[in-house]
Design a protein around this motif. Structure first.
Motif, mmCIF file in Angstrom:
data_model
loop_
_atom_site.group_PDB
_atom_site.id
_atom_site.type_symbol
_atom_site.label_atom_id
_atom_site.label_comp_id
_atom_site.label_asym_id
_atom_site.label_seq_id
_atom_site.Cartn_x
_atom_site.Cartn_y
_atom_site.Cartn_z
ATOM 1 N N LEU A 77 0.828 -1.204 0.000
ATOM 2 C CA LEU A 77 0.000 0.000 0.000
ATOM 3 C C LEU A 77 0.864 1.255 0.000
ATOM 4 C CD1 LEU A 77 -2.797 -1.086 2.471
ATOM 5 C CD2 LEU A 77 -3.200 -0.192 0.168
ATOM 6 N N LYS A 78 2.066 1.147 0.526
ATOM 7 C CA LYS A 78 2.992 2.279 0.584
ATOM 8 C C LYS A 78 3.972 2.279 -0.575
ATOM 9 C CE LYS A 78 6.362 4.478 3.682
ATOM 10 N NZ LYS A 78 7.027 4.381 5.018
ATOM 11 N N HIS A 79 4.500 1.097 -0.942
ATOM 12 C CA HIS A 79 5.597 1.036 -1.899
ATOM 13 C C HIS A 79 5.243 0.372 -3.231
ATOM 14 C CE1 HIS A 79 8.418 2.398 1.145
ATOM 15 N NE2 HIS A 79 8.028 1.438 1.975
ATOM 16 N N GLY A 80 4.048 -0.192 -3.362
ATOM 17 C CA GLY A 80 3.761 -1.005 -4.542
ATOM 18 C C GLY A 80 3.433 -0.243 -5.801
ATOM 19 N N GLU A 81 2.542 0.744 -5.707
ATOM 20 C CA GLU A 81 2.019 1.389 -6.908
ATOM 21 C C GLU A 81 3.093 2.080 -7.753
ATOM 22 O OE1 GLU A 81 -1.515 4.518 -8.242
ATOM 23 O OE2 GLU A 81 -1.407 3.791 -6.168
ATOM 24 N N PRO A 82 4.057 2.790 -7.168
ATOM 25 C CA PRO A 82 5.070 3.435 -8.022
ATOM 26 C C PRO A 82 5.855 2.440 -8.876
ATOM 27 C CG PRO A 82 5.125 4.363 -5.806
ATOM 28 C CD PRO A 82 4.228 3.158 -5.755
ATOM 29 N N VAL A 83 6.081 1.229 -8.359
ATOM 30 C CA VAL A 83 6.827 0.228 -9.122
ATOM 31 C C VAL A 83 5.956 -0.307 -10.257
ATOM 32 C CG1 VAL A 83 8.271 -1.822 -8.963
ATOM 33 C CG2 VAL A 83 8.004 -0.355 -6.973
ATOM 34 N N VAL A 84 4.664 -0.502 -10.002
ATOM 35 C CA VAL A 84 3.738 -0.928 -11.052
ATOM 36 C C VAL A 84 3.716 0.105 -12.170
ATOM 37 C CG1 VAL A 84 1.326 -1.405 -11.614
ATOM 38 C CG2 VAL A 84 2.289 -2.255 -9.477
ATOM 39 N N ARG A 85 3.610 1.361 -11.800
ATOM 40 C CA ARG A 85 3.556 2.441 -12.789
ATOM 41 C C ARG A 85 4.835 2.469 -13.631
ATOM 42 N NH1 ARG A 85 1.451 5.927 -9.598
ATOM 43 N NH2 ARG A 85 3.422 6.757 -8.797
ATOM 44 N N ALA A 86 5.975 2.309 -12.976
ATOM 45 C CA ALA A 86 7.247 2.306 -13.705
ATOM 46 C C ALA A 86 7.323 1.125 -14.673
ATOM 47 C CB ALA A 86 8.411 2.259 -12.714
ATOM 48 N N ALA A 87 6.817 -0.031 -14.255
ATOM 49 C CA ALA A 87 6.832 -1.209 -15.128
ATOM 50 C C ALA A 87 5.989 -0.971 -16.371
ATOM 51 C CB ALA A 87 6.330 -2.427 -14.355
ATOM 52 N N LEU A 88 4.772 -0.476 -16.171
ATOM 53 C CA LEU A 88 3.881 -0.251 -17.309
ATOM 54 C C LEU A 88 4.443 0.797 -18.256
ATOM 55 C CD1 LEU A 88 0.386 -0.390 -15.551
ATOM 56 C CD2 LEU A 88 1.495 -2.167 -16.923
ATOM 57 N N GLU A 89 5.023 1.849 -17.714
ATOM 58 C CA GLU A 89 5.604 2.894 -18.559
ATOM 59 C C GLU A 89 6.778 2.359 -19.372
ATOM 60 O OE1 GLU A 89 6.503 6.046 -15.855
ATOM 61 O OE2 GLU A 89 4.412 6.735 -15.726
ATOM 62 N N ALA A 90 7.490 1.365 -18.822
ATOM 63 C CA ALA A 90 8.635 0.774 -19.513
ATOM 64 C C ALA A 90 8.222 -0.365 -20.441
ATOM 65 C CB ALA A 90 9.647 0.274 -18.495
ATOM 66 N N GLY A 91 6.935 -0.724 -20.440
ATOM 67 C CA GLY A 91 6.472 -1.840 -21.266
ATOM 68 C C GLY A 91 6.828 -3.193 -20.705
ATOM 69 N N ALA A 92 6.900 -3.286 -19.368
ATOM 70 C CA ALA A 92 7.279 -4.531 -18.702
ATOM 71 C C ALA A 92 6.094 -5.141 -17.965
ATOM 72 C CB ALA A 92 8.420 -4.276 -17.718
ATOM 73 N N HIS A 93 6.073 -6.472 -17.919
ATOM 74 C CA HIS A 93 5.120 -7.159 -17.058
ATOM 75 C C HIS A 93 5.530 -6.928 -15.603
ATOM 76 C CE1 HIS A 93 3.384 -9.261 -20.482
ATOM 77 N NE2 HIS A 93 4.582 -9.716 -20.833
#
Length: 361
Positions: A77-93
């Motif tokens: 809830l604190k650290h997860g969403e920014p990493v998800v966003r970075a993955a999607l922006e980079a075209g990564a699963h």
């Protein structure tokens, strides 16, 4: 390339160990603390990257060139969403090991459409217990297509939890807990009385308390006939009644969290051990039971094994490897079963002694 973020943490190191055992050479370790990350990278002879969830630029650099990002850095809830966003922006699963229902619900709302449009999979909770719970429930619904109600029960015998598990549990107390009722997601009420369940191999009923799970979020999407879904945690009798007291008072607990009155609990967790020892892990056993109701009877699927934390490391590593090698079955913010197939997940754990059975009554 697979990026393992949070690699120096308790669960992260289990993922790293699993990738080493798999003999793959297409992955890097990543985390916040350069000294610890560099030391781990040297030990496993892999490159490393440094990133912090509070620094979007560093996450962008971490995700550059990645095919998959596997994150074990919680509380999510604190650290997860920014990493998800970075993955999607980079075209990564993306794969993570969360146990936080509220975080997964947030990602479904915010990122499912984007991930689906990009043909990327965001696979949350690909870990013990929820990957096994959704897989057991999916096997059940495949075997009995008229299943309309599924209650999932998780039981672990043995002591020891990681700091991440404790912090995620504390964070979850302050969030709404969702179940599915008559096809709709609704907040689970106070439920002051534990549920009763007969776990496989036991002569007496056990007590189970509410446990906010991801099965209620995903199962009906795959199986529209399933209208009611709950997730529950089986506990010893005395502990179960105490846990129900905490559950009934969770709104007050949430208020205490908002005002900082529970910050001392975080401090105490940080002062404890990072997680159970390998010896303690290996003697922990588990049973995950998906109990279903059909028009003319009941049936269930049970999954049994040992070393739940070790299984988490293997699941996350295997999920990352599958996504690096082949496209997921479904894109979007999806469950483990939607991404990989329920039986494929369970069968892949057979070498670790995990077994499952379809039981009718």
């Amino acid at each position: 390339m697979i990026v393992v973020y949070g690699a120096t943490g308790f669960t992260g190191q289990l993922v790293v160990n699993a990738l080493v055992e798999m003999g793959r050479d297409d992955w890097v370790v990543a985390g916040r603390n350069e000294e610890r990350v560099a030391e781990l990278a040297d030990r496993v002879r892999r490159p490393y990257r440094i990133a912090d969830t509070q620094d979007p630029r560093s996450l962008e650099e971490m995700a550059r060139g990645a095919r998959v990002i596997v994150s074990t850095a919680g509380p999510f809830l604190k650290h997860g969403e920014p990493v998800v966003r970075a993955a999607l922006e980079a075209g990564a699963h993306f794969v993570d090991t969360t146990g936080e229902q509220a975080y997964v619900a947030r990602l479904i709302e915010r990122y499912h459409g984007l991930a689906k449009a990009k043909r990327l999979a965001v696979v949350n909770a690909h870990a013990f217990e929820f990957a096994l719970g959704i897989s057991a429930a999916s096997v059940l619904c495949d075997a009995y297509p008229d299943t309309h109600t599924v209650d999932v029960f998780n039981f672990v015998a043995g002591n020891g939890t990681s700091r991440g598990t404790q912090k995620s549990g504390l964070a979850a107390l302050g969030e709404p807990a969702l179940i599915r009722r008559r096809g709709r997601l609704v907040e689970r009420g106070p439920s002051p009385v534990p549920m009763r369940v007969r776990m496989p191999g036991r002569e007496r009923d056990s007590l189970a308390v509410p446990f906010p799970g991801t099965e209620a979020l995903f199962l009906s999407r795959q199986y529209p006939s399933v209208r009611d879904v709950t997730t529950n945690l089986v506990l010893p009798k005395a502990v179960a009644w105490s846990a129900m007291g905490v559950w009934a008072a969770r709104r007050g607990v949430a208020a205490m969290q908002r005002t900082g009155l529970l910050d001392w609990v975080d401090t105490r967790i940080d002062s404890g051990s990072e997680g159970p020892s390998e010896a303690a892990r290996l003697v922990q056993t588990f049973t995950v039971l998906a109990r279903g109701r059909q028009a003319h009877g009941r049936a269930s699927v049970s999954v049994r094994g040992a070393d739940p934390y070790g299984i988490t490391g293997i699941l996350a590593a295997q999920g990352g490897a599958w996504l690096a090698d082949t496209a997921p079955l479904h894109a979007g913010v999806v469950s483990s079963a939607e991404a990989f197939g329920a039986r494929r997940i369970l069968d892949a754990l057979a070498p670790q002694g995990v077994s499952y059975d379809v039981l009718s009554s």
